[in-house]
Write a protein that holds these residues in place. Structure first.
Motif, mmCIF file in Angstrom:
data_model
loop_
_atom_site.group_PDB
_atom_site.id
_atom_site.type_symbol
_atom_site.label_atom_id
_atom_site.label_comp_id
_atom_site.label_asym_id
_atom_site.label_seq_id
_atom_site.Cartn_x
_atom_site.Cartn_y
_atom_site.Cartn_z
ATOM 1 N N LYS A 1 0.825 -1.218 0.000
ATOM 2 C CA LYS A 1 0.000 0.000 0.000
ATOM 3 C C LYS A 1 0.855 1.262 0.000
ATOM 4 O O LYS A 1 0.334 2.372 -0.216
ATOM 5 C CB LYS A 1 -0.931 -0.011 1.216
ATOM 6 N N ALA A 2 2.157 1.119 0.249
ATOM 7 C CA ALA A 2 3.062 2.274 0.223
ATOM 8 C C ALA A 2 3.300 2.681 -1.225
ATOM 9 O O ALA A 2 4.228 2.209 -1.875
ATOM 10 C CB ALA A 2 4.380 1.938 0.914
ATOM 11 N N THR A 3 2.429 3.554 -1.738
ATOM 12 C CA THR A 3 2.531 3.944 -3.150
ATOM 13 C C THR A 3 3.199 5.304 -3.328
ATOM 14 O O THR A 3 3.192 5.863 -4.413
ATOM 15 C CB THR A 3 1.134 3.968 -3.815
ATOM 16 N N ASN A 4 3.757 5.857 -2.234
ATOM 17 C CA ASN A 4 4.505 7.111 -2.356
ATOM 18 C C ASN A 4 5.713 7.080 -1.421
ATOM 19 O O ASN A 4 5.845 6.198 -0.574
ATOM 20 C CB ASN A 4 3.606 8.329 -2.103
ATOM 21 N N ILE B 1 16.206 -5.999 3.135
ATOM 22 C CA ILE B 1 16.224 -6.195 1.677
ATOM 23 C C ILE B 1 14.944 -5.518 1.194
ATOM 24 O O ILE B 1 13.842 -5.961 1.512
ATOM 25 C CB ILE B 1 16.193 -7.690 1.266
ATOM 26 N N TRP B 2 15.094 -4.441 0.445
ATOM 27 C CA TRP B 2 13.957 -3.579 0.091
ATOM 28 C C TRP B 2 13.542 -3.812 -1.359
ATOM 29 O O TRP B 2 14.340 -3.677 -2.275
ATOM 30 C CB TRP B 2 14.370 -2.129 0.329
ATOM 31 N N ILE B 3 12.271 -4.192 -1.562
ATOM 32 C CA ILE B 3 11.707 -4.344 -2.911
ATOM 33 C C ILE B 3 10.887 -3.095 -3.212
ATOM 34 O O ILE B 3 9.936 -2.772 -2.494
ATOM 35 C CB ILE B 3 10.813 -5.602 -3.015
ATOM 36 N N ALA B 4 11.263 -2.370 -4.280
ATOM 37 C CA ALA B 4 10.605 -1.097 -4.599
ATOM 38 C C ALA B 4 10.429 -0.962 -6.100
ATOM 39 O O ALA B 4 11.014 -1.719 -6.885
ATOM 40 C CB ALA B 4 11.422 0.066 -4.048
ATOM 41 N N GLY B 5 9.643 0.032 -6.502
ATOM 42 C CA GLY B 5 9.503 0.339 -7.929
ATOM 43 C C GLY B 5 8.083 0.183 -8.430
ATOM 44 O O GLY B 5 7.204 -0.346 -7.753
ATOM 45 N N LEU C 1 18.700 -3.462 -2.600
ATOM 46 C CA LEU C 1 17.484 -2.928 -3.206
ATOM 47 C C LEU C 1 17.141 -3.776 -4.423
ATOM 48 O O LEU C 1 17.989 -3.981 -5.299
ATOM 49 C CB LEU C 1 17.692 -1.476 -3.636
ATOM 50 N N ILE C 2 15.906 -4.256 -4.465
ATOM 51 C CA ILE C 2 15.421 -4.999 -5.631
ATOM 52 C C ILE C 2 14.409 -4.116 -6.342
ATOM 53 O O ILE C 2 13.361 -3.773 -5.798
ATOM 54 C CB ILE C 2 14.793 -6.338 -5.199
ATOM 55 N N CYS C 3 14.752 -3.702 -7.558
ATOM 56 C CA CYS C 3 13.893 -2.820 -8.338
ATOM 57 C C CYS C 3 12.894 -3.662 -9.125
ATOM 58 O O CYS C 3 13.287 -4.453 -9.988
ATOM 59 C CB CYS C 3 14.723 -1.976 -9.299
ATOM 60 N N LEU C 4 11.610 -3.472 -8.838
ATOM 61 C CA LEU C 4 10.556 -4.246 -9.488
ATOM 62 C C LEU C 4 9.685 -3.292 -10.289
ATOM 63 O O LEU C 4 8.737 -2.702 -9.774
ATOM 64 C CB LEU C 4 9.723 -4.988 -8.430
ATOM 65 N N SER D 1 7.966 -2.434 -0.141
ATOM 66 C CA SER D 1 7.420 -1.090 0.113
ATOM 67 C C SER D 1 7.757 -0.236 -1.103
ATOM 68 O O SER D 1 8.765 0.462 -1.141
ATOM 69 C CB SER D 1 8.029 -0.507 1.397
ATOM 70 N N PRO D 2 6.915 -0.298 -2.149
ATOM 71 C CA PRO D 2 7.331 0.127 -3.493
ATOM 72 C C PRO D 2 7.568 1.617 -3.694
ATOM 73 O O PRO D 2 8.307 2.001 -4.603
ATOM 74 C CB PRO D 2 6.169 -0.355 -4.375
ATOM 75 N N ALA D 3 6.901 2.500 -2.918
ATOM 76 C CA ALA D 3 7.005 3.956 -3.095
ATOM 77 C C ALA D 3 6.470 4.411 -4.457
ATOM 78 O O ALA D 3 6.671 5.560 -4.849
ATOM 79 C CB ALA D 3 8.445 4.444 -2.910
ATOM 80 N N CYS D 4 5.792 3.511 -5.163
ATOM 81 C CA CYS D 4 5.300 3.796 -6.518
ATOM 82 C C CYS D 4 3.923 3.160 -6.711
ATOM 83 O O CYS D 4 3.553 2.212 -6.005
ATOM 84 C CB CYS D 4 6.237 3.214 -7.573
#
Length: 446
Positions: free
Chosen positions: A328-331, A347-351, A373-376, A420-423
């Motif tokens: 739910k972290a879209t920002n 280990i952070w999955i974001a994108g 960081l894993i960019c998804l 926690s994608p921030a997107c």
């Protein structure tokens, strides 16, 4: 003359508005540019409501007396501009439904934390025996509940800026503004000021009889308040400053002050932990005291509340690694709170779909806590440009299965794997819920 109501969009809010419009005896028509989902199509058929899908027919829309618009449709769309030029009223489903309900409203908005605060507030009020419903950007639409004669004395509404943009006469009896951080700026001409004005619509039409609850620690809110005359009674909450009326947190103790009465609760007692949840608890706690709910009942509800799916949701521990679903972290600000609450290496999955993100506020936390960081996402350039040299290991993945597998191999016992994608999610997934469910499924299949 029979009023013609045209509803644009046949999702939950659109179909709810259509059912209410039909019940009120209005000439009702639904138009959706996409294909209508089977369950919603069945409801429209069963109710005898005419509709179209995969197109907008101007001859069937421009004869409307009022248009109820899905919050997902931007105001700048040519059809909406043309409708306004013709003088046709365009409103949100909330505005439309509230005109036909005698209920009172607790309205919660903010860039982050509004879902948790909404559910926590509803949990406390419902447990206290108040005749309360839950609607807005969550669960069943307000219009559907009003149509089904399930009208409540009170509703707790989660309101997005998009919903607020289509609200004009509506009045919140209790308004809560959690925070304002950059989000959805693509819908606001990339101007923060426009987004701030949108969020402050939650207090429009409030009177001296109403209450306004807000975060005193949020600079965007406090700066805007200096420019405004607020009619409602004010109840700020803060992690920093003691307040005369409202709530503040000091030495892990939350104090809630309403009408000279003080209630306290220790943060270690709360079911939901982390700095962001202190804010959520303070806001909901003020509402509870405004309702004069007994203190033991409030404490019991705070302790029993289970939190929100896809918001810092613990999934599983695998080989001593904790997997956390924060889809739910879209920002960026949501992800800041997630990283801030982590107590181990991450280990952070974001994108995903970038909404004009500024990653600078994450740099310090990422440097301290994130080992990989894993960019998804389809396009990860912005993440790569920002975090190369800050995070030791960066990997790009094209699917959730690949991302979870990579996290598993990069992690060690005691680490936290944090999605926690921030997107936004729309490049690879239908929604943040779809993204979160896929994450959980992939973790369970390890």
């Amino acid at each position: 003359m029979n009023k013609r109501v045209v509803i644009l969009g046949a999702g939950e809010s659109g179909v709810g508005a259509a059912l209410l419009s039909k019940k009120l005896g209005f000439d009702t028509f639904v138009s959706d540019l996409s294909e209508i989902k089977d369950n919603f199509r069945r409801e429209l058929d069963d109710a005898g409501i005419s509709y179209e899908e995969k197109k907008h027919s101007e001859e069937l829309i421009f004869n409307a007396d009022i248009v109820v618009k899905s919050p997902g449709i931007p105001d700048k769309v040519a059809m909406l501009v043309a409708l306004r030029e013709k003088g046709i009223e365009i409103v949100s489903e909330i505005e439309f439904a509230a005109r036909y309900s005698k209920a009172k409203y607790v309205c919660i908005t903010g860039s982050n934390g509004k879902t948790t605060t909404t559910l926590l507030t509803y949990h406390i009020l419902k447990n206290a025996g108040i005749n309360v419903g839950l609607a807005g950007n969550i669960g069943q639409s307000l219009a559907r509940q009003v149509a089904e004669a399930d009208d409540k004395e009170w509703y707790v509404l989660e309101l997005s800026s998009f919903q607020l943009d289509g609200m004009y006469q509506f009045r919140a009896d209790i308004a809560i503004l959690m925070n304002i951080t950059p989000d959805h700026l693509d819908r606001y001409e990339y101007k923060m000021e426009n987004y701030i004005q949108s969020k402050f619509r939650v207090i429009q039409n409030q009177t001296e009889e109403d209450a306004f609850i807000y975060c005193l620690d949020d600079e965007n809110i406090t700066k805007e308040l200096e420019r405004r005359e607020i009619k409602a009674r004010q109840y700020p909450f803060s992690n920093v400053t003691e307040v005369r009326a409202g709530a503040f947190c000091h030495n892990d103790e939350i104090q809630i002050k309403v009408k000279e009465d003080v209630m306290s609760v220790f943060t270690e007692q709360l079911a939901i932990q982390g700095q962001h949840n202190r804010y959520n608890t303070m806001a909901a706690g003020i509402v509870a005291r405004l309702f004069q709910i007994r203190k033991p009942a409030i404490r019991e509800s705070l302790i029993s509340f289970k939190g929100v799916e896809h918001r810092l949701e613990r999934v599983l521990s695998v080989r001593g690694m904790e997997f956390i679903n924060d889809s739910k972290a879209t920002n960026v600000n949501s992800t800041w709170y997630a990283l801030e609450s982590m107590k181990t290496d991450v280990i952070w999955i974001a994108g995903g779909v970038d909404k004009g993100n500024d990653y600078s506020e994450l740099m310090q936390l990422a440097g301290q806590k994130v080992k990989a960081l894993i960019c998804l996402g389809v396009d990860n350039k912005k993440l790569l440009d920002n975090f190369q040299g800050v995070i030791p290991t960066i990997v790009e993945c094209g699917s959730m299965h690949e991302a979870v597998k990579s996290a598993y191999y990069l992690g060690e016992k005691g680490d936290t794997i944090l999605l926690s994608p921030a997107c936004a999610s729309f490049d690879l997934f239908d929604s943040y819920e779809h993204r979160g469910r896929e994450f959980k499924e992939c973790v369970r299949n390890l």
